[in-house]
Design a protein around this motif. Structure first.
Motif, PDB file in Angstrom:
ATOM      1  N   LEU A 118      36.272  61.045  34.938  1.00 60.42           N
ATOM      2  CA  LEU A 118      37.710  61.069  35.218  1.00 60.42           C
ATOM      3  C   LEU A 118      38.564  60.284  34.226  1.00 60.42           C
ATOM      4  O   LEU A 118      39.794  60.352  34.293  1.00 60.42           O
ATOM      5  CB  LEU A 118      37.968  60.495  36.624  1.00 60.42           C
ATOM      6  CG  LEU A 118      37.287  61.211  37.793  1.00 60.42           C
ATOM      7  CD1 LEU A 118      37.552  60.464  39.092  1.00 60.42           C
ATOM      8  CD2 LEU A 118      37.793  62.641  37.902  1.00 60.42           C
ATOM      9  N   ALA A 119      37.930  59.515  33.338  1.00 63.87           N
ATOM     10  CA  ALA A 119      38.691  58.612  32.466  1.00 63.87           C
ATOM     11  C   ALA A 119      39.810  59.317  31.719  1.00 63.87           C
ATOM     12  O   ALA A 119      40.934  58.799  31.603  1.00 63.87           O
ATOM     13  CB  ALA A 119      37.748  57.939  31.475  1.00 63.87           C
ATOM     14  N   SER A 120      39.545  60.510  31.212  1.00 61.21           N
ATOM     15  CA  SER A 120      40.555  61.214  30.408  1.00 61.21           C
ATOM     16  C   SER A 120      41.695  61.764  31.263  1.00 61.21           C
ATOM     17  O   SER A 120      42.744  62.138  30.735  1.00 61.21           O
ATOM     18  CB  SER A 120      39.901  62.355  29.634  1.00 61.21           C
ATOM     19  OG  SER A 120      39.299  63.289  30.523  1.00 61.21           O
ATOM     20  N   ARG A 121      41.512  61.821  32.587  1.00 61.44           N
ATOM     21  CA  ARG A 121      42.535  62.400  33.455  1.00 61.44           C
ATOM     22  C   ARG A 121      43.340  61.350  34.218  1.00 61.44           C
ATOM     23  O   ARG A 121      44.208  61.698  35.016  1.00 61.44           O
ATOM     24  CB  ARG A 121      41.877  63.352  34.452  1.00 61.44           C
ATOM     25  CG  ARG A 121      41.387  64.646  33.824  1.00 61.44           C
ATOM     26  CD  ARG A 121      40.684  65.517  34.829  1.00 61.44           C
ATOM     27  NE  ARG A 121      39.288  65.128  34.991  1.00 61.44           N
ATOM     28  CZ  ARG A 121      38.478  65.644  35.916  1.00 61.44           C
ATOM     29  NH1 ARG A 121      38.956  66.532  36.776  1.00 61.44           N
ATOM     30  NH2 ARG A 121      37.217  65.268  35.990  1.00 61.44           N
ATOM     31  N   LEU A 122      43.050  60.079  33.995  1.00 58.87           N
ATOM     32  CA  LEU A 122      43.760  59.020  34.706  1.00 58.87           C
ATOM     33  C   LEU A 122      45.036  58.649  33.975  1.00 58.87           C
ATOM     34  O   LEU A 122      45.068  58.548  32.748  1.00 58.87           O
ATOM     35  CB  LEU A 122      42.882  57.777  34.828  1.00 58.87           C
ATOM     36  CG  LEU A 122      41.571  57.907  35.622  1.00 58.87           C
ATOM     37  CD1 LEU A 122      40.802  56.589  35.601  1.00 58.87           C
ATOM     38  CD2 LEU A 122      41.855  58.322  37.061  1.00 58.87           C
ATOM     39  N   ASP A 123      46.114  58.445  34.750  1.00 54.57           N
ATOM     40  CA  ASP A 123      47.350  57.980  34.124  1.00 54.57           C
ATOM     41  C   ASP A 123      47.298  56.449  34.014  1.00 54.57           C
ATOM     42  O   ASP A 123      46.310  55.806  34.401  1.00 54.57           O
ATOM     43  CB  ASP A 123      48.579  58.434  34.915  1.00 54.57           C
ATOM     44  CG  ASP A 123      48.574  57.929  36.358  1.00 54.57           C
ATOM     45  OD1 ASP A 123      47.991  56.855  36.612  1.00 54.57           O
ATOM     46  OD2 ASP A 123      49.154  58.610  37.228  1.00 54.57           O
ATOM     47  N   PHE A 125      44.496  50.387  38.229  1.00 55.05           N
ATOM     48  CA  PHE A 125      43.806  50.208  39.511  1.00 55.05           C
ATOM     49  C   PHE A 125      42.285  50.113  39.301  1.00 55.05           C
ATOM     50  O   PHE A 125      41.618  49.265  39.893  1.00 55.05           O
ATOM     51  CB  PHE A 125      44.135  51.366  40.456  1.00 55.05           C
ATOM     52  CG  PHE A 125      45.549  51.371  40.956  1.00 55.05           C
ATOM     53  CD1 PHE A 125      46.331  50.221  40.895  1.00 55.05           C
ATOM     54  CD2 PHE A 125      46.109  52.539  41.482  1.00 55.05           C
ATOM     55  CE1 PHE A 125      47.636  50.231  41.359  1.00 55.05           C
ATOM     56  CE2 PHE A 125      47.408  52.546  41.937  1.00 55.05           C
ATOM     57  CZ  PHE A 125      48.177  51.394  41.872  1.00 55.05           C
ATOM     58  N   VAL A 126      41.757  51.007  38.481  1.00 54.60           N
ATOM     59  CA  VAL A 126      40.318  51.016  38.221  1.00 54.60           C
ATOM     60  C   VAL A 126      39.891  49.727  37.522  1.00 54.60           C
ATOM     61  O   VAL A 126      38.841  49.153  37.828  1.00 54.60           O
ATOM     62  CB  VAL A 126      39.932  52.246  37.373  1.00 54.60           C
ATOM     63  CG1 VAL A 126      38.479  52.148  36.932  1.00 54.60           C
ATOM     64  CG2 VAL A 126      40.153  53.529  38.177  1.00 54.60           C
ATOM     65  N   THR A 127      40.714  49.268  36.593  1.00 54.67           N
ATOM     66  CA  THR A 127      40.405  48.018  35.885  1.00 54.67           C
ATOM     67  C   THR A 127      40.338  46.850  36.869  1.00 54.67           C
ATOM     68  O   THR A 127      39.449  45.988  36.782  1.00 54.67           O
ATOM     69  CB  THR A 127      41.463  47.737  34.808  1.00 54.67           C
ATOM     70  OG1 THR A 127      41.466  48.810  33.869  1.00 54.67           O
ATOM     71  CG2 THR A 127      41.161  46.428  34.083  1.00 54.67           C
ATOM     72  N   ARG A 128      41.268  46.827  37.821  1.00 52.00           N
ATOM     73  CA  ARG A 128      41.246  45.761  38.828  1.00 52.00           C
ATOM     74  C   ARG A 128      39.995  45.842  39.688  1.00 52.00           C
ATOM     75  O   ARG A 128      39.421  44.815  40.070  1.00 52.00           O
ATOM     76  CB  ARG A 128      42.497  45.855  39.703  1.00 52.00           C
ATOM     77  CG  ARG A 128      43.775  45.469  38.975  1.00 52.00           C
ATOM     78  CD  ARG A 128      44.977  45.527  39.912  1.00 52.00           C
ATOM     79  NE  ARG A 128      46.206  45.165  39.224  1.00 52.00           N
ATOM     80  CZ  ARG A 128      47.401  45.133  39.815  1.00 52.00           C
ATOM     81  NH1 ARG A 128      47.510  45.445  41.107  1.00 52.00           N
ATOM     82  NH2 ARG A 128      48.469  44.793  39.131  1.00 52.00           N
TER      83      ARG A 128
END
Length: 341
Positions: A144-149, A155-158
């Motif tokens: 999903l990395a390429s589709r995340l804004d 949020f994912v980093t947190r």
């Protein structure tokens, strides 16, 4: 004859003397073989102790009868005098305190063992699901990395940072418990030149990432300390890591070690944020973090310095520090050299 008394070190169980225990609960009592009014069971106790008369003083702590102190007289059938009774009562009081302290110590030791076991079990039970969550999160990111804004990426980093903090916390707790629960260190000559070299090199890459001036002064190659090389490496790594972490980019960190007055000394000096005076007292306590302006977002568990203190003190040494806000800090320790040096 004095040698008619019980052998030194003879143990008597209070369960074997219920009559004596009941009789002396209210205070000191004395019994003589020649006294016809003595209970036959107590009479047999005096005979078994090879005595002519006995003085029995209770050991009482907060209304609990812990035992008895018995003074035996084997030479003649005599009455114990008030000054003798007073002396034995004083001895009984000291024995009571010693027994209570021994009991409390044993209870504390047992509770410490239970606590350590519970921490190890809880950390182990948390470690497996934590690894699973991290693993599945990494798999999701691969797809999903390429589709995340930008917001979703934040949020994912947190989430990743939170999982990493949990993992660090569990590892620090387990390491500290392992060190503190060990009764004895498996001592062997530890080469301080090798320990400091390994620790300083492992910190160099961290300092380079922050463009810090990183200075290392190694001790002589022949310096030996008796103890655990693994634990000492762990302690020194914490000190170096803290200095790099709490020093801003392009700051200065100096690792130095030397021998002085029969002791090995290790220090780490930094040009970091420094620690306010009113927050220095709890530095080596578990989970304590001395927050200073500029350090609010720096991750940490508050266990690193506790681990350092535990390791150094178990090796017969001492930790110390000095810190000035806005100038920097010095954290260090000394350790005794081996007897051959």
């Amino acid at each position: 004859m004095p040698d008619a008394l019980p052998d030194e070190g003879t143990l008597y169980s209070e369960q074997d003397y219920p009559d004596l225990m009941r009789t002396v609960r209210e205070g000191p009592r004395q019994f003589r073989l020649s006294d016809s009014s003595v209970n036959p069971r107590i009479h047999s106790i005096i005979t078994a102790m090879k005595a002519q008369s006995i003085l029995v003083v209770p050991l009482i702590y907060e209304e609990d009868l812990l035992g008895m102190l018995i003074l035996c007289e084997s030479r003649n059938n005599r009455q114990f005098q008030p000054d003798e009774i007073s002396l034995v009562r004083s001895m009984a009081l000291q024995a009571t305190v010693a027994l209570q302290q021994a009991t409390l110590f044993a209870n504390v030791r047992e509770l410490e063992q239970v606590k350590s076991e519970m921490i190890r079990m809880a950390s182990h039970d948390l470690r497996n699901p934590l690894h699973s969550v991290k693993g599945y999160l990494e798999l999701l990111l691969m797809d999903l990395a390429s589709r995340l804004d930008a917001q979703q990426t934040e949020f994912v980093t947190r989430m990743k940072n939170g999982l990493n903090r949990m993992q660090s916390l569990m590892e620090d707790i387990l390491n500290l418990e392992k060190i503190e629960s060990q009764q004895d260190i498996k001592r062997q000559p530890a080469n301080m030149w090798m320990v400091v070299s390994e620790v300083s090199e492992s910190g160099r890459s961290q300092a380079d990432l922050k463009h810090q001036q990183y200075i290392v002064n190694l001790p002589p190659q022949s310096v030996l300390v008796s103890g655990s090389e693994i634990q000492l490496t762990q302690a020194f790594t914490n000190l170096v890591g803290n200095a790099i972490k709490y020093t801003p980019d392009e700051g200065r960190v100096e690792v130095r070690s030397w021998v002085e007055n029969g002791r090995f000394r290790f220090e780490v000096e930094d040009s970091g944020f420094g620690i306010p005076q009113d927050r220095q007292n709890g530095l080596f306590q578990r989970f304590y973090r001395a927050q200073a302006p500029g350090t609010e977002d720096i991750p940490g568990t508050g266990l690193g310095l506790s681990l350092v203190k535990a390791v150094i003190e178990r090796h017969g040494g001492e930790v110390y520090f000095s810190s000035t806000p806005g100038v920097g800090s010095v954290f260090g320790c000394w350790l005794p050299l081996t007897d051959t040096q």
